[in-house]
Design an enzyme around this catalytic site. Structure first.
Site, mmCIF file in Angstrom:
data_model
loop_
_atom_site.group_PDB
_atom_site.id
_atom_site.type_symbol
_atom_site.label_atom_id
_atom_site.label_comp_id
_atom_site.label_asym_id
_atom_site.label_seq_id
_atom_site.Cartn_x
_atom_site.Cartn_y
_atom_site.Cartn_z
ATOM 1 N N LYS A 83 0.865 -1.188 0.000
ATOM 2 C CA LYS A 83 0.000 0.000 0.000
ATOM 3 C C LYS A 83 0.900 1.235 0.000
ATOM 4 C CE LYS A 83 -4.320 0.887 2.423
ATOM 5 N NZ LYS A 83 -5.001 0.625 3.702
HETATM 6 C C1 E4P Z 1 -8.326 1.719 3.753
HETATM 7 O O1 E4P Z 1 -7.548 0.968 3.238
HETATM 8 C C2 E4P Z 1 -8.165 2.277 5.089
HETATM 9 O O2 E4P Z 1 -7.498 1.321 5.880
HETATM 10 C C3 E4P Z 1 -9.464 2.540 5.789
HETATM 11 O O3 E4P Z 1 -10.559 2.122 5.012
HETATM 12 C C4 E4P Z 1 -9.607 3.910 6.351
HETATM 13 O O4 E4P Z 1 -10.834 3.978 7.040
HETATM 14 P P1 E4P Z 1 -11.179 5.105 8.120
HETATM 15 O O5 E4P Z 1 -11.416 6.377 7.384
HETATM 16 O O6 E4P Z 1 -12.424 4.587 8.777
HETATM 17 O O7 E4P Z 1 -9.999 5.181 9.041
#
Ligand code: E4P
Length: 214
Positions: A83
């Site tokens: 990522k």
């Molecule tokens: C995506 O890959 C992130 O880990 C996640 O969906 C972020 O979510 P949040 O905005 O609830 O922290």
């Protein structure tokens, strides 16, 4: 449509996997911090449970350091997806990863043009954060529709991974728009199973069953 679980908690992953709701896993530094464990230990344990893509986020913000982390994580298990944050340096890393056969998930996407760049760089997944857009009075799901259309227009292979999902309507709309993946917390996966009329109906069936002669 694929369901990923958005957590680094192995217990939650096992529970969702038992329901058949884990095609993959997404983690991020905040989710990993909640486990109180070393990231690589967590990653390997997740990959032992889930054979689909498991996203591991780099902490670096420069190309060389991102590539060092990307190669390190990718060598751990062959289903790890690296990522990478949506930054100019990140786009360089995505290109190199694609050339080396390392799959990437471009994270922290908040605009259609960011998604276009990630696809052109060769990302396997783009993660638009719909909940965080909704939080600032901007329609997160409208962005998903725009990205799906742009990717269709140019036949990009990059999959739209709807992230920052907060409730079942995000999943419903993502499916209607043709997004490839929704990554959800366990709480949302469980909410998806629920309907008040299911509960009312089950209560009545069980009560009526008591009247059946045994
Ligand atoms: C995506 O890959 C992130 O880990 C996640 O969906 C972020 O979510 P949040 O905005 O609830 O922290």
């Amino acid at each position: 449509m694929k369901f990923f679980i958005d957590t680094a908690d192995i217990k939650e992953i096992r529970e969702a996997a038992a329901m058949g709701l884990v095609d993959g896993v997404t983690t991020n530094p905040s989710l990993v911090a909640k486990t109180g464990r070393k990231f690589k230990d967590v990653l390997v344990e997740i990959c032992d449970v889930v054979k689909g893509p498991v996203s591991a986020e780099v902490i670096a913000t420069t190309y060389d350091d991102m590539m060092r982390e990307a190669r390190d994580y990718a060598a751990l298990r062959n289903n790890i997806v690296v990522k990478i944050p949506m930054l100019p340096e990140g786009m360089k890393a995505v290109r190199t990863c694609a050339a080396e056969g390392i799959k990437t998930n471009v994270t922290l996407c908040f605009s259609a043009t960011q998604a276009l760049l990630a696809a052109k760089a060769g990302a396997a997944y783009i993660s638009p954060f719909v909940g965080r857009l909704d939080d600032v009075s901007t329609d997160g799901m409208q962005l998903i529709g725009e990205i799906v259309q742009i990717y269709d227009n140019y036949a990009f292979d990059t999959e739209v991974l709807v992230a920052s999902v907060r409730h079942p309507m995000h999943v419903h709309q993502a499916a209607m728009l043709g997004a490839h993946v929704a990554t959800c917390p366990l709480s949302v996966l469980i909410q998806l199973c629920k309907h008040p009329l299911t509960d009312v109906g089950l209560t009545k069936f069980l009560a009526d069953w008591q009247k059946v002669p045994k």
